[in-house]
Design an enzyme around this catalytic site. Sequence first.
Site, PDB file in Angstrom:
ATOM      1  N   HIS A  10     -11.000  40.192  -4.929  1.00 50.45           N
ATOM      2  CA  HIS A  10      -9.964  39.811  -5.886  1.00 50.45           C
ATOM      3  C   HIS A  10     -10.556  39.650  -7.280  1.00 50.45           C
ATOM      4  O   HIS A  10     -11.772  39.498  -7.439  1.00 50.45           O
ATOM      5  CB  HIS A  10      -9.287  38.497  -5.451  1.00 50.45           C
ATOM      6  CG  HIS A  10     -10.242  37.360  -5.328  1.00 50.45           C
ATOM      7  ND1 HIS A  10     -10.886  37.063  -4.152  1.00 50.45           N
ATOM      8  CD2 HIS A  10     -10.701  36.466  -6.235  1.00 50.45           C
ATOM      9  CE1 HIS A  10     -11.679  36.030  -4.329  1.00 50.45           C
ATOM     10  NE2 HIS A  10     -11.592  35.644  -5.604  1.00 50.45           N
ATOM     11  N   ALA A  11      -9.670  39.666  -8.255  1.00 52.40           N
ATOM     12  CA  ALA A  11     -10.094  39.467  -9.654  1.00 52.40           C
ATOM     13  C   ALA A  11      -8.859  39.253 -10.512  1.00 52.40           C
ATOM     14  O   ALA A  11      -7.730  39.468 -10.071  1.00 52.40           O
ATOM     15  CB  ALA A  11     -10.860  40.692 -10.149  1.00 52.40           C
TER      16      ALA A  11
END
Lengths: 154, 164
Positions: free
Chosen positions: A67-68
Amino acid sequence: MKFTEHIDPGNIKLGLEGQRKDEVIEELVELLVESCNVSDADTILDAVLSREREGSTGLEKGVAIPHAKSDAVNKLCIAIGISKDGVDFEALDGKSSHLFFLMIAPTNESGPHVQAIAKIVKMIKIDRFRSKLLKANQPQEVIDAIESAEIGEI
Amino acid sequence: MSNGAHPLRKILLYIDGSESAITAAQFAIAIAKSYESELRAIYVVNEDLLDELLKVKIFVQMEKMDYERDLEEDGKRYLNYIVKIADRKGFKVETILRKGVVHEEVSREVDEYGCDLLIQGELGEVLSLRDSFYEEGERILRKVKCPVMIVRGSDKIEKKYNEM
Protein backbone atom coordinates in the site's frame (compact mmCIF):
# COMPACT_ATOMS: atom_id res chain seq x y z
CA MET A 1 -17.10 1.53 4.69
CA LYS A 2 -18.07 -1.25 2.30
CA PHE A 3 -15.02 -2.89 0.79
CA THR A 4 -16.81 -4.19 -2.32
CA GLU A 5 -17.72 -0.64 -3.33
CA HIS A 6 -14.06 -0.14 -4.16
CA ILE A 7 -13.54 -3.17 -6.37
CA ASP A 8 -14.85 -4.49 -9.66
CA PRO A 9 -13.79 -7.43 -11.88
CA GLY A 10 -11.38 -5.13 -13.75
CA ASN A 11 -9.32 -4.64 -10.57
CA ILE A 12 -8.79 -8.36 -10.10
CA LYS A 13 -6.24 -10.65 -11.72
CA LEU A 14 -6.47 -14.33 -10.91
CA GLY A 15 -3.33 -15.61 -12.58
CA LEU A 16 -0.54 -13.24 -11.66
CA GLU A 17 2.46 -13.89 -13.88
CA GLY A 18 5.15 -12.12 -11.85
CA GLN A 19 7.71 -14.30 -10.14
CA ARG A 20 9.27 -11.56 -8.06
CA LYS A 21 7.92 -9.02 -5.60
CA ASP A 22 8.50 -6.00 -7.86
CA GLU A 23 6.92 -7.78 -10.84
CA VAL A 24 3.78 -8.60 -8.89
CA ILE A 25 3.46 -5.03 -7.64
CA GLU A 26 3.88 -3.75 -11.20
CA GLU A 27 1.13 -6.08 -12.44
CA LEU A 28 -1.21 -4.89 -9.72
CA VAL A 29 -0.48 -1.23 -10.43
CA GLU A 30 -1.24 -1.85 -14.12
CA LEU A 31 -4.68 -3.11 -13.13
CA LEU A 32 -5.43 0.28 -11.62
CA VAL A 33 -4.37 2.36 -14.62
CA GLU A 34 -7.65 1.95 -16.47
CA SER A 35 -10.03 0.86 -13.76
CA CYS A 36 -9.10 3.63 -11.33
CA ASN A 37 -8.25 6.46 -13.68
CA VAL A 38 -4.66 6.59 -12.50
CA SER A 39 -2.82 9.62 -13.83
CA ASP A 40 0.74 8.39 -13.29
CA ALA A 41 1.39 4.68 -12.82
CA ASP A 42 5.16 5.14 -12.34
CA THR A 43 4.61 7.43 -9.36
CA ILE A 44 2.39 4.83 -7.74
CA LEU A 45 4.85 2.06 -8.44
CA ASP A 46 7.67 4.09 -6.90
CA ALA A 47 5.54 4.88 -3.84
CA VAL A 48 4.67 1.22 -3.25
CA LEU A 49 8.22 -0.04 -3.80
CA SER A 50 9.55 2.68 -1.54
CA ARG A 51 7.10 1.62 1.17
CA GLU A 52 8.17 -2.02 0.77
CA ARG A 53 11.79 -1.01 1.34
CA GLU A 54 10.76 0.26 4.80
CA GLY A 55 9.42 -3.18 5.65
CA SER A 56 7.60 -5.90 3.77
CA THR A 57 3.80 -5.92 3.78
CA GLY A 58 3.90 -9.68 3.32
CA LEU A 59 1.97 -11.09 6.27
CA GLU A 60 1.43 -14.64 7.42
CA LYS A 61 -0.74 -17.25 5.71
CA GLY A 62 0.16 -16.25 2.16
CA VAL A 63 -1.27 -12.72 2.18
CA ALA A 64 0.38 -9.42 1.31
CA ILE A 65 -1.11 -5.93 1.49
CA PRO A 66 1.21 -3.57 -0.38
CA HIS A 67 0.00 0.00 0.00
CA ALA A 68 0.94 3.65 -0.35
CA LYS A 69 -0.43 7.16 -0.61
CA SER A 70 -0.17 9.05 -3.87
CA ASP A 71 -1.43 12.17 -5.59
CA ALA A 72 -1.85 10.09 -8.74
CA VAL A 73 -5.25 8.87 -7.48
CA ASN A 74 -8.22 10.92 -6.34
CA LYS A 75 -10.00 8.13 -4.42
CA LEU A 76 -9.11 4.91 -2.66
CA CYS A 77 -8.03 2.38 -5.32
CA ILE A 78 -7.74 -1.34 -4.71
CA ALA A 79 -6.35 -4.11 -6.92
CA ILE A 80 -6.44 -7.78 -6.03
CA GLY A 81 -4.13 -10.40 -7.44
CA ILE A 82 -3.82 -14.13 -6.91
CA SER A 83 -0.74 -16.17 -7.66
CA LYS A 84 -1.22 -19.94 -7.78
CA ASP A 85 2.52 -20.62 -7.55
CA GLY A 86 3.21 -18.06 -4.88
CA VAL A 87 5.82 -15.33 -4.73
CA ASP A 88 8.58 -14.59 -2.24
CA PHE A 89 7.26 -11.34 -0.75
CA GLU A 90 9.58 -11.47 2.26
CA ALA A 91 6.59 -12.46 4.38
CA LEU A 92 6.67 -12.56 8.17
CA ASP A 93 6.49 -16.37 8.26
CA GLY A 94 8.99 -16.80 5.43
CA LYS A 95 6.43 -18.58 3.25
CA SER A 96 5.32 -17.66 -0.27
CA SER A 97 2.52 -15.12 -0.72
CA HIS A 98 -0.48 -16.00 -2.89
CA LEU A 99 -3.09 -13.31 -2.19
CA PHE A 100 -2.27 -9.68 -2.86
CA PHE A 101 -4.32 -6.61 -1.99
CA LEU A 102 -2.81 -3.43 -3.39
CA MET A 103 -4.28 -0.26 -1.87
CA ILE A 104 -3.51 3.26 -3.00
CA ALA A 105 -5.01 6.24 -1.23
CA PRO A 106 -5.00 9.91 -2.17
CA THR A 107 -2.66 11.92 0.04
CA ASN A 108 -5.37 14.26 1.24
CA GLU A 109 -7.67 11.67 2.82
CA SER A 110 -6.31 8.81 4.87
CA GLY A 111 -9.39 7.76 6.85
CA PRO A 112 -10.99 5.42 4.26
CA HIS A 113 -7.58 3.93 3.46
CA VAL A 114 -6.92 3.00 7.08
CA GLN A 115 -10.43 1.56 7.42
CA ALA A 116 -10.06 -0.51 4.23
CA ILE A 117 -6.76 -1.97 5.38
CA ALA A 118 -8.21 -2.78 8.79
CA LYS A 119 -11.18 -4.48 7.16
CA ILE A 120 -9.11 -6.70 4.90
CA VAL A 121 -6.85 -7.59 7.83
CA LYS A 122 -9.93 -8.90 9.64
CA MET A 123 -11.12 -10.88 6.60
CA ILE A 124 -7.84 -12.59 5.87
CA LYS A 125 -7.79 -14.11 9.33
CA ILE A 126 -10.69 -16.33 8.21
CA ASP A 127 -9.34 -19.58 6.75
CA ARG A 128 -12.41 -20.20 4.57
CA PHE A 129 -12.15 -16.72 3.09
CA ARG A 130 -8.57 -17.23 1.96
CA SER A 131 -9.43 -20.66 0.67
CA LYS A 132 -12.36 -19.29 -1.41
CA LEU A 133 -10.14 -16.66 -2.99
CA LEU A 134 -7.48 -19.20 -3.88
CA LYS A 135 -10.07 -21.43 -5.54
CA ALA A 136 -11.73 -18.61 -7.52
CA ASN A 137 -11.96 -19.17 -11.28
CA GLN A 138 -13.56 -15.82 -12.10
CA PRO A 139 -12.98 -12.32 -10.68
CA GLN A 140 -16.65 -12.18 -9.71
CA GLU A 141 -16.08 -15.14 -7.35
CA VAL A 142 -13.50 -13.04 -5.53
CA ILE A 143 -15.99 -10.20 -5.16
CA ASP A 144 -18.66 -12.66 -3.98
CA ALA A 145 -16.28 -14.07 -1.37
CA ILE A 146 -15.45 -10.59 -0.08
CA GLU A 147 -19.13 -9.73 0.03
CA SER A 148 -19.85 -12.93 1.98
CA ALA A 149 -17.06 -12.14 4.42
CA GLU A 150 -18.42 -8.63 4.88
CA ILE A 151 -21.87 -9.87 5.80
CA GLY A 152 -20.45 -12.56 8.05
CA GLU A 153 -21.49 -15.53 5.93
CA ILE A 154 -17.95 -16.88 5.88
CA MET B 1 -27.60 16.63 33.22
CA SER B 2 -26.17 20.15 33.41
CA ASN B 3 -27.63 22.64 35.90
CA GLY B 4 -30.81 24.63 35.36
CA ALA B 5 -34.30 23.77 34.21
CA HIS B 6 -33.41 23.83 30.52
CA PRO B 7 -33.08 20.18 29.44
CA LEU B 8 -30.63 20.82 26.62
CA ARG B 9 -28.04 23.26 27.88
CA LYS B 10 -25.08 21.41 26.44
CA ILE B 11 -25.04 19.33 23.29
CA LEU B 12 -22.12 17.27 22.04
CA LEU B 13 -21.86 16.44 18.35
CA TYR B 14 -19.73 13.46 17.30
CA ILE B 15 -18.28 13.71 13.80
CA ASP B 16 -16.17 11.21 11.87
CA GLY B 17 -15.79 12.77 8.43
CA SER B 18 -18.72 10.91 6.89
CA GLU B 19 -21.56 12.53 4.98
CA SER B 20 -23.98 11.46 7.68
CA ALA B 21 -21.89 13.42 10.20
CA ILE B 22 -22.55 16.57 8.15
CA THR B 23 -26.29 15.88 8.32
CA ALA B 24 -25.97 15.37 12.07
CA ALA B 25 -24.08 18.65 12.31
CA GLN B 26 -26.81 20.54 10.46
CA PHE B 27 -29.42 19.08 12.77
CA ALA B 28 -27.31 19.77 15.87
CA ILE B 29 -26.80 23.39 14.85
CA ALA B 30 -30.52 23.80 14.22
CA ILE B 31 -31.46 22.33 17.61
CA ALA B 32 -28.75 24.16 19.54
CA LYS B 33 -29.73 27.45 17.95
CA SER B 34 -33.43 26.93 18.69
CA TYR B 35 -32.83 25.96 22.31
CA GLU B 36 -29.95 28.40 22.78
CA SER B 37 -27.79 25.48 23.86
CA GLU B 38 -24.03 25.26 23.89
CA LEU B 39 -22.74 23.03 21.12
CA ARG B 40 -19.39 21.29 21.05
CA ALA B 41 -18.17 19.11 18.18
CA ILE B 42 -15.76 16.25 18.79
CA TYR B 43 -13.53 14.26 16.43
CA VAL B 44 -11.36 11.38 17.63
CA VAL B 45 -8.23 10.18 15.87
CA ASN B 46 -8.57 6.41 15.95
CA GLU B 47 -5.19 5.66 17.49
CA ASP B 48 -6.38 2.24 18.55
CA LEU B 49 -6.83 1.15 14.93
CA LEU B 50 -3.42 2.52 13.95
CA ASP B 51 -1.81 0.65 16.84
CA GLU B 52 -3.54 -2.55 15.72
CA LEU B 53 -2.19 -2.14 12.18
CA LEU B 54 1.27 -1.51 13.58
CA LYS B 55 0.98 -4.62 15.73
CA VAL B 56 0.12 -6.87 12.78
CA LYS B 57 3.04 -5.30 10.85
CA ILE B 58 0.92 -3.66 8.16
CA PHE B 59 2.36 -0.32 9.21
CA VAL B 60 5.90 0.50 10.17
CA GLN B 61 6.38 2.96 13.04
CA MET B 62 7.15 5.97 10.85
CA GLU B 63 4.16 5.21 8.67
CA LYS B 64 1.86 4.91 11.66
CA MET B 65 3.00 8.33 12.85
CA ASP B 66 2.47 9.70 9.37
CA TYR B 67 -1.10 8.35 9.24
CA GLU B 68 -1.75 9.68 12.72
CA ARG B 69 -0.75 13.16 11.56
CA ASP B 70 -2.95 12.73 8.47
CA LEU B 71 -5.96 11.70 10.52
CA GLU B 72 -5.36 14.61 12.88
CA GLU B 73 -5.31 16.99 9.93
CA ASP B 74 -8.47 15.38 8.55
CA GLY B 75 -10.10 15.86 11.95
CA LYS B 76 -9.13 19.53 12.13
CA ARG B 77 -10.48 20.06 8.64
CA TYR B 78 -13.81 18.40 9.50
CA LEU B 79 -14.12 20.40 12.74
CA ASN B 80 -13.30 23.66 10.97
CA TYR B 81 -15.98 22.88 8.44
CA ILE B 82 -18.56 22.50 11.21
CA VAL B 83 -17.46 25.84 12.72
CA LYS B 84 -17.78 27.44 9.29
CA ILE B 85 -21.28 26.16 8.51
CA ALA B 86 -22.46 27.13 12.00
CA ASP B 87 -20.94 30.56 11.58
CA ARG B 88 -22.98 31.05 8.41
CA LYS B 89 -26.07 30.55 10.57
CA GLY B 90 -24.75 33.03 13.12
CA PHE B 91 -23.99 30.30 15.66
CA LYS B 92 -20.78 29.49 17.53
CA VAL B 93 -19.56 25.91 17.90
CA GLU B 94 -16.71 24.82 20.16
CA THR B 95 -14.50 22.02 18.91
CA ILE B 96 -12.35 19.36 20.49
CA LEU B 97 -10.02 16.82 18.92
CA ARG B 98 -9.01 13.80 20.92
CA LYS B 99 -6.85 10.75 20.20
CA GLY B 100 -7.35 7.20 21.40
CA VAL B 101 -10.05 4.57 21.38
CA VAL B 102 -12.94 6.39 19.70
CA HIS B 103 -15.90 5.29 21.84
CA GLU B 104 -13.91 5.67 25.05
CA GLU B 105 -12.81 9.20 24.17
CA VAL B 106 -16.33 10.25 23.20
CA SER B 107 -17.64 8.77 26.45
CA ARG B 108 -14.96 10.63 28.41
CA GLU B 109 -15.90 13.88 26.70
CA VAL B 110 -19.59 13.28 27.46
CA ASP B 111 -18.70 13.00 31.15
CA GLU B 112 -16.22 15.88 31.27
CA TYR B 113 -18.34 18.29 29.23
CA GLY B 114 -21.43 17.26 31.15
CA CYS B 115 -23.61 17.30 28.07
CA ASP B 116 -27.33 16.68 28.09
CA LEU B 117 -27.43 15.13 24.65
CA LEU B 118 -25.04 13.47 22.23
CA ILE B 119 -25.88 13.80 18.55
CA GLN B 120 -24.33 11.56 15.92
CA GLY B 121 -24.97 10.66 12.30
CA GLU B 122 -26.66 7.61 10.92
CA LEU B 123 -24.84 4.47 12.04
CA GLY B 124 -22.52 2.91 9.50
CA GLU B 125 -23.97 -0.03 7.62
CA VAL B 126 -23.42 -3.01 9.87
CA LEU B 127 -23.14 -5.91 7.51
CA SER B 128 -22.58 -8.59 10.10
CA LEU B 129 -22.66 -9.20 13.82
CA ARG B 130 -18.88 -9.36 13.66
CA ASP B 131 -18.85 -5.89 12.10
CA SER B 132 -21.11 -4.43 14.77
CA PHE B 133 -18.38 -4.98 17.35
CA TYR B 134 -16.10 -2.66 15.43
CA GLU B 135 -18.55 0.03 14.25
CA GLU B 136 -17.65 3.08 16.27
CA GLY B 137 -21.13 4.63 16.14
CA GLU B 138 -22.58 1.47 17.68
CA ARG B 139 -19.92 1.32 20.34
CA ILE B 140 -20.50 4.96 21.28
CA LEU B 141 -24.23 4.29 21.52
CA ARG B 142 -23.61 1.44 23.96
CA LYS B 143 -20.94 3.19 26.00
CA VAL B 144 -22.05 6.76 26.73
CA LYS B 145 -24.09 7.68 29.77
CA CYS B 146 -26.38 10.32 28.31
CA PRO B 147 -29.27 10.48 25.84
CA VAL B 148 -28.14 9.88 22.26
CA MET B 149 -29.81 11.15 19.12
CA ILE B 150 -29.10 9.38 15.82
CA VAL B 151 -29.80 11.68 12.90
CA ARG B 152 -31.28 10.19 9.74
CA GLY B 153 -32.97 11.66 6.68
CA SER B 154 -30.36 13.86 5.03
CA ASP B 155 -32.64 15.36 2.34
CA LYS B 156 -35.28 16.51 4.79
CA ILE B 157 -32.71 17.92 7.21
CA GLU B 158 -30.74 19.73 4.52
CA LYS B 159 -33.93 21.36 3.22
CA LYS B 160 -34.94 22.54 6.69
CA TYR B 161 -31.39 23.66 7.43
CA ASN B 162 -31.20 25.72 4.28
CA GLU B 163 -34.50 27.40 5.20
CA MET B 164 -33.13 28.37 8.64
